[in-house]
Design an enzyme around this catalytic site. Sequence first.
Site, mmCIF file in Angstrom:
data_model
loop_
_atom_site.group_PDB
_atom_site.id
_atom_site.type_symbol
_atom_site.label_atom_id
_atom_site.label_comp_id
_atom_site.label_asym_id
_atom_site.label_seq_id
_atom_site.Cartn_x
_atom_site.Cartn_y
_atom_site.Cartn_z
ATOM 1 N N SER A 18 0.854 -1.295 0.232
ATOM 2 C CA SER A 18 -0.021 0.039 -0.104
ATOM 3 C C SER A 18 0.967 1.396 0.012
ATOM 4 O O SER A 18 0.536 2.345 -0.349
ATOM 5 C CB SER A 18 -0.914 0.073 1.095
ATOM 6 O OG SER A 18 0.165 0.100 2.257
ATOM 7 N N GLY A 50 -5.142 -0.927 5.402
ATOM 8 C CA GLY A 50 -5.885 -1.349 6.676
ATOM 9 C C GLY A 50 -7.074 -1.044 7.168
ATOM 10 O O GLY A 50 -7.817 -1.841 7.929
ATOM 11 N N CYS A 80 2.589 -7.040 1.548
ATOM 12 C CA CYS A 80 1.414 -6.560 2.241
ATOM 13 C C CYS A 80 0.701 -7.690 3.070
ATOM 14 O O CYS A 80 -0.086 -8.159 2.207
ATOM 15 C CB CYS A 80 0.705 -5.548 1.457
ATOM 16 S SG CYS A 80 -0.674 -4.844 2.455
ATOM 17 N N CYS A 191 2.354 -6.344 9.754
ATOM 18 C CA CYS A 191 2.465 -5.379 8.927
ATOM 19 C C CYS A 191 3.767 -4.977 8.262
ATOM 20 O O CYS A 191 4.658 -4.833 9.163
ATOM 21 C CB CYS A 191 1.617 -4.307 9.444
ATOM 22 S SG CYS A 191 1.685 -2.652 8.364
ATOM 23 N N HIS A 193 4.820 -2.358 7.275
ATOM 24 C CA HIS A 193 5.394 -1.014 7.642
ATOM 25 C C HIS A 193 6.128 -1.195 8.960
ATOM 26 O O HIS A 193 6.863 -0.163 9.533
ATOM 27 C CB HIS A 193 4.458 0.109 7.919
ATOM 28 C CG HIS A 193 3.624 0.675 6.642
ATOM 29 N ND1 HIS A 193 3.158 -0.330 5.581
ATOM 30 C CD2 HIS A 193 3.882 1.798 6.024
ATOM 31 C CE1 HIS A 193 2.706 0.597 4.704
ATOM 32 N NE2 HIS A 193 3.229 1.878 4.631
HETATM 33 N N1 DGL Z 1 2.051 -2.646 4.893
HETATM 34 C C1 DGL Z 1 0.688 -3.235 4.906
HETATM 35 C C2 DGL Z 1 0.624 -4.477 5.534
HETATM 36 O O1 DGL Z 1 1.306 -5.407 5.750
HETATM 37 C C3 DGL Z 1 -0.410 -2.398 4.876
HETATM 38 C C4 DGL Z 1 -0.625 -1.250 5.753
HETATM 39 C C5 DGL Z 1 -1.701 -0.595 5.483
HETATM 40 O O2 DGL Z 1 -1.750 0.143 4.298
HETATM 41 O O3 DGL Z 1 -2.649 -0.367 6.185
HETATM 42 O O4 DGL Z 1 -0.321 -5.066 6.177
#
Ligand code: DGL
Length: 274
Positions: A18, A50, A80, A191, A193
Amino acid sequence: MGMALPLVANAPIGVFDSGVGGLSVLREIRRQLPAERLIYAADSGHAPYGDKSPAYVQRRAEHILRQFQRVGCKAVVVACNTVTGLSILALREQYPGWPIVAIEPAVKPAATLTRSGVIGVLATRNTVDSPGLARLIATHAAGVRVLPQACPGWVERVEHGELDGAQTEADVANRVRPLLAAGADVLVLGCTHYPFLRPVIQRVAGPDVTVLDPAPAVARELARRLAQTSSAAQDLAAGDVTFWTSGDPSHVGHVISLLWGQSVRPQPLPGGCA
Ligand code: DGL
């Protein structure tokens, strides 16, 4: 959509998220497979996934896969957890024969590692509520108490490059402390991030808590799939990374450069704003 592609060794591999979070997976792929040509798509114009509807997230994933198909990618990495949890079965059904490697929360290794019998899964709201996470827990964590914890706001912090500081630490402490109080001795970064917040998470959790990031395992699985299909790249000098984004290229370029450790100028995500 829906057709098998020839797997050509010097074709690129498409990796997407994302936003910038999937760079935590991309850096592992780059480290383990330096000869590969990689395309990274940061869908920052549509982040976060998310808290979007599952149908919206799936449409975005389908749009990005179409762009990867158009430029002849030999494999795709879903960097993701939210896309994996909501849509992986549908995506694989649409592209049979195309290796689609997908990250998922490291519930299985966490269930093996825990001594307290309690593990925390830090993830987006959509991942916490997803059928994918429910499947993982049912299959791999019998007899273990799994505490899924949604962490609203963390993705936005990373998207803005706010990896540290009092406010970030307070946000992290808010979500992590209740898990520690419930006895969790393993925390899963569910996640992509969140590895960029790992120093803060580890500081809040303390040295006795194990923090797990599945990115190295994803890169190993990709290597295995390429070997299986005899499509691994051989020419080290040809390995490189191209960045695409649906967000503002200058802002996203700035954050990618910060996280990637070198100056990056992303190109607009092809295919317009579908
Ligand atoms: N980085 C993503 C994940 O692994 C999505 C985070 C998002 O956009 O909410 O879930």
